[in-house]
Design a protein around this motif. Structure first.
Motif, mmCIF file in Angstrom:
data_model
loop_
_atom_site.group_PDB
_atom_site.id
_atom_site.type_symbol
_atom_site.label_atom_id
_atom_site.label_comp_id
_atom_site.label_asym_id
_atom_site.label_seq_id
_atom_site.Cartn_x
_atom_site.Cartn_y
_atom_site.Cartn_z
ATOM 1 N N SER A 105 0.817 -1.215 0.000
ATOM 2 C CA SER A 105 0.000 0.000 0.000
ATOM 3 C C SER A 105 0.852 1.266 0.000
ATOM 4 N N LEU A 106 2.159 1.132 0.305
ATOM 5 C CA LEU A 106 3.061 2.291 0.296
ATOM 6 C C LEU A 106 4.147 2.154 -0.766
ATOM 7 N N ARG A 107 4.048 1.122 -1.604
ATOM 8 C CA ARG A 107 5.116 0.832 -2.554
ATOM 9 C C ARG A 107 5.361 1.988 -3.531
ATOM 10 N N ALA A 108 4.338 2.766 -3.831
ATOM 11 C CA ALA A 108 4.475 3.865 -4.791
ATOM 12 C C ALA A 108 5.199 5.069 -4.205
ATOM 13 N N HIS A 109 5.511 5.020 -2.928
ATOM 14 C CA HIS A 109 6.121 6.172 -2.257
ATOM 15 C C HIS A 109 7.466 5.795 -1.648
ATOM 16 N N GLY A 162 -1.483 8.275 6.816
ATOM 17 C CA GLY A 162 -1.855 7.614 8.059
ATOM 18 C C GLY A 162 -2.793 6.454 7.806
ATOM 19 N N PHE A 163 -2.713 5.442 8.666
ATOM 20 C CA PHE A 163 -3.637 4.306 8.548
ATOM 21 C C PHE A 163 -3.829 3.665 9.915
ATOM 22 N N GLY A 164 -4.959 2.953 10.057
ATOM 23 C CA GLY A 164 -5.308 2.348 11.333
ATOM 24 C C GLY A 164 -6.495 3.036 11.964
ATOM 25 N N ASP A 165 -6.575 2.972 13.278
ATOM 26 C CA ASP A 165 -7.700 3.526 14.026
ATOM 27 C C ASP A 165 -7.682 5.051 14.037
ATOM 28 N N ASN A 166 -8.862 5.642 13.869
ATOM 29 C CA ASN A 166 -8.993 7.102 13.916
ATOM 30 C C ASN A 166 -10.143 7.515 14.825
ATOM 31 N N GLU A 167 -10.506 6.637 15.754
ATOM 32 C CA GLU A 167 -11.644 6.870 16.638
ATOM 33 C C GLU A 167 -11.493 8.170 17.424
ATOM 34 N N ARG A 168 -10.256 8.535 17.755
ATOM 35 C CA ARG A 168 -9.995 9.763 18.516
ATOM 36 C C ARG A 168 -9.323 10.827 17.652
ATOM 37 N N ALA A 169 -9.466 10.683 16.332
ATOM 38 C CA ALA A 169 -8.905 11.631 15.352
ATOM 39 C C ALA A 169 -7.386 11.679 15.418
ATOM 40 N N GLN A 170 -6.763 10.573 15.851
ATOM 41 C CA GLN A 170 -5.302 10.546 15.954
ATOM 42 C C GLN A 170 -4.610 10.530 14.599
ATOM 43 N N LEU A 171 -5.371 10.321 13.530
ATOM 44 C CA LEU A 171 -4.807 10.405 12.187
ATOM 45 C C LEU A 171 -5.074 11.761 11.545
ATOM 46 N N LEU A 216 -8.044 1.780 6.611
ATOM 47 C CA LEU A 216 -7.310 0.574 6.280
ATOM 48 C C LEU A 216 -6.247 0.878 5.240
ATOM 49 N N LYS A 217 -6.573 1.746 4.319
ATOM 50 C CA LYS A 217 -5.635 2.143 3.278
ATOM 51 C C LYS A 217 -4.933 3.435 3.693
ATOM 52 N N PRO A 218 -3.602 3.502 3.538
ATOM 53 C CA PRO A 218 -2.897 4.752 3.858
ATOM 54 C C PRO A 218 -3.531 5.952 3.169
ATOM 55 N N THR A 219 -3.936 6.930 3.950
ATOM 56 C CA THR A 219 -4.658 8.094 3.459
ATOM 57 C C THR A 219 -3.823 9.344 3.683
ATOM 58 N N GLU A 220 -3.671 10.135 2.631
ATOM 59 C CA GLU A 220 -2.795 11.298 2.722
ATOM 60 C C GLU A 220 -3.450 12.434 3.497
ATOM 61 N N ILE A 221 -2.633 13.150 4.236
ATOM 62 C CA ILE A 221 -3.062 14.347 4.955
ATOM 63 C C ILE A 221 -2.343 15.535 4.330
ATOM 64 N N PHE A 222 -3.094 16.560 3.974
ATOM 65 C CA PHE A 222 -2.518 17.724 3.306
ATOM 66 C C PHE A 222 -2.371 18.889 4.277
ATOM 67 N N VAL A 223 -1.250 19.578 4.191
ATOM 68 C CA VAL A 223 -1.017 20.775 4.989
ATOM 69 C C VAL A 223 -1.346 21.973 4.119
ATOM 70 N N LEU A 265 -4.745 21.168 8.483
ATOM 71 C CA LEU A 265 -4.427 19.943 7.765
ATOM 72 C C LEU A 265 -5.720 19.209 7.516
ATOM 73 N N GLU A 266 -5.974 18.842 6.288
ATOM 74 C CA GLU A 266 -7.194 18.159 5.924
ATOM 75 C C GLU A 266 -6.894 16.837 5.275
ATOM 76 N N SER A 267 -7.807 15.912 5.406
ATOM 77 C CA SER A 267 -7.640 14.609 4.775
ATOM 78 C C SER A 267 -8.224 14.626 3.383
ATOM 79 N N ASN A 268 -7.678 13.782 2.537
ATOM 80 C CA ASN A 268 -8.164 13.678 1.172
ATOM 81 C C ASN A 268 -9.384 12.776 1.138
#
Length: 492
Positions: free
Chosen positions: A426-430, A453-462, A471-478, A489-492
């Motif tokens: 899932s990160l091979r392109a980077h 970021g990937f994994g749990d985001n129940e507490r907005a830790q991502l 589940l899939k690595p999701t980019e965060i933009f500054v 910073l917003e998520s895509n």
């Protein structure tokens, strides 16, 4: 007069002057490769050095390797073996040295210097000396004040003017920040004195200077469960907080309200890196030895038994085998080390395959990870029952417990076990430059300054507002906005 100040091209400069510029120490291995590929001046021999160097850049890379502290500390045989492991390419040796050096601090990206640090349910991003945090803000750990119990997006932490943060460490409920000046600030729950302040009546909700370390410039901090370790620029170690298991290293179990120096024998040498587990510490010295102290539970100390150690004790496995360790990572129930050849070692509790040996058997002393011997590792990262290994070239290998998707494999269930190192497709392109993992979430930084970021985001830790998990690595933009406002910073 005009002729005296006429512009000249790089090709007109004397070769020795060009070489002086290349060897200034300001260029990375990637910079050298780019110069070699784009200019005949850098890629040519110019008759300046022996034939075994293919170009000015190649010779400059050799000079930079020789002058690098980590390279100079290993034996001549080790230097030759590292050169062979890098395919006989000095630029790759330099890239390895620089990548390992940055793995526990700021990494250089095309978007500036960055560091990502994860705590239990929160994340800190350092970008060009400013720090942003998101996730659970209980006990003031995010540093935004008593009114902030959660940040759903990364928000900049206010520090005094002219202070520049160079390193961050975070644990369950407290965080510590090292400044360019060597000063240390802490925030969060100080009921156990882990923030280094005598005031335990209420949480420290905004970063506060650790007064006891004034005049003792630090270069790294490591936050344990309820204690903190400080590494000074002189290679000395200070600790404060709870000391039930001897994790403060002072030879007793007495708590310390403010940082106190850990007494080391003269033959130990200077400490160059520290890592803190929940109740134990790993300290790496300049001669490649690893010392451990604190709780012996789960065999994390690496001595073959589960006794607590109240003072630093050398891990004999590395010493007996002549292994020069260059980085260590302290997980919740296991530990990982990286040596001067780029080999990886694991020890501790083997539950869920966290040690990567294809089973769940505990390892009482460090054992080499044979399945990764063909790779040149540059960073190791251990946390709760999972391990990440970053290799030369920017690929990431992971193993252990999937932990709500925080291991990063899209074809495995949230509670699955991965028993051996496996590349993260899932990160091979980077090209990943740094990785950090919390209890149930993981964040990486790429060489282009991208954050995934990937994994749990129940507490907005991502740092995502609407997603419960990724589940899939999701980019965060500054998104940089007005100078007098906080970047968002917003998520895509």
């Amino acid at each position: 007069m005009a002729d005296r100040f006429r512009a000249v091209s790089i090709e007109e400069l004397p070769s020795h002057l060009i070489l002086e510029i290349l060897c200034s120490g300001r260029l990375s291995a990637v910079d050298l490769v780019c110069l070699e590929l784009t200019s005949k001046t850098f890629g040519g021999s110019n008759g300046l050095y022996p034939y075994k160097f293919r170009s000015l850049v190649d010779f400059a890379a050799f000079q930079l390797c020789v002058s690098h502290l980590s390279y100079s500390r290993i034996s001549l045989n080790a230097q030759r073996e590292l050169f062979d492991r890098c395919g006989g390419k000095w630029k790759r040796v330099l890239r390895f040295l620089q990548s390992v050096e940055q793995s526990s601090q700021m990494v250089e990206t095309s978007a500036g210097n960055m560091q990502i640090t994860t705590g239990k349910y929160h994340t800190f991003l350092t970008s060009n000396s400013s720090v942003y945090s998101c996730g659970s803000g209980l006990c003031g750990v995010l540093g935004h004040g008593p009114e902030t119990t959660q940040c759903v997006a990364f928000t900049r932490i206010d520090f005094p003017p002219l202070t520049h943060v160079v390193q961050v460490s975070a644990s369950h409920n407290h965080a510590a920040f090292v400044m360019q000046s060597g000063e240390v600030f802490t925030c969060g729950d100080n009921s156990s004195f882990c923030c280094g302040h005598r005031d335990t009546s209420r949480p420290i909700s905004r970063p506060r200077l650790v007064e006891a370390l004034k005049g003792v410039p630090c270069k790294q901090v490591a936050a344990g469960l309820n204690f903190t370790v400080f590494l000074t620029r002189q290679g000395q170690v200070y600790t404060c907080g709870t000391n039930t298991h001897g994790q403060l290293g002072h030879g007793d179990s007495q708590d310390r309200p403010t940082p106190r120096i850990v007494e080391l024998h003269e033959e130990v040498g200077s400490v160059v890196q520290i890592a803190a587990g929940p109740s134990y510490v790993l300290a790496l010295t300049d001669n490649g030895a690893v010392y451990s102290f604190g709780s012996g539970a789960n065999f994390c100390l690496g001595h073959g038994e589960q006794h607590n150690e109240f003072q630093p004790r050398v891990i004999q496995t590395f010493r007996r085998k002549g292994i020069h360790v260059v980085r260590v990572s302290a997980g919740d129930e296991h530990a990982v080390a990286l040596d001067s050849y780029g080999f990886v070692y694991t020890w501790g509790k083997g539950y869920c395959g966290a040690l990567g040996h294809g089973d769940e058997i505990d390892k009482t002393t460090p054992e080499i990870l044979n399945s990764l011997k063909s790779h040149l590792a540059v960073q190791v990262c251990a946390r709760k029952r999972k391990t990440f290994v970053l290799v030369d070239g920017g690929s990431v290998y992971a193993f252990g417990w999937m932990a709500f998707g925080s291991l990063g494999f899209l074809d495995r269930a949230a509670s699955d076990k991965v028993m051996r190192p496996r590349i993260l497709d899932s990160l091979r392109a980077h090209h990943v430059s740094q990785i950090s993992t919390g209890l149930y979430h993981t964040v990486v930084v790429t060489n282009r300054g991208q954050i995934f970021g990937f994994g749990d985001n129940e507490r907005a830790q991502l740092g995502h507002d609407t997603l419960r998990g990724c589940l899939k690595p999701t980019e965060i933009f500054v998104l940089e906005i007005a100078d007098d406002a906080d970047p968002i910073l917003e998520s895509n």
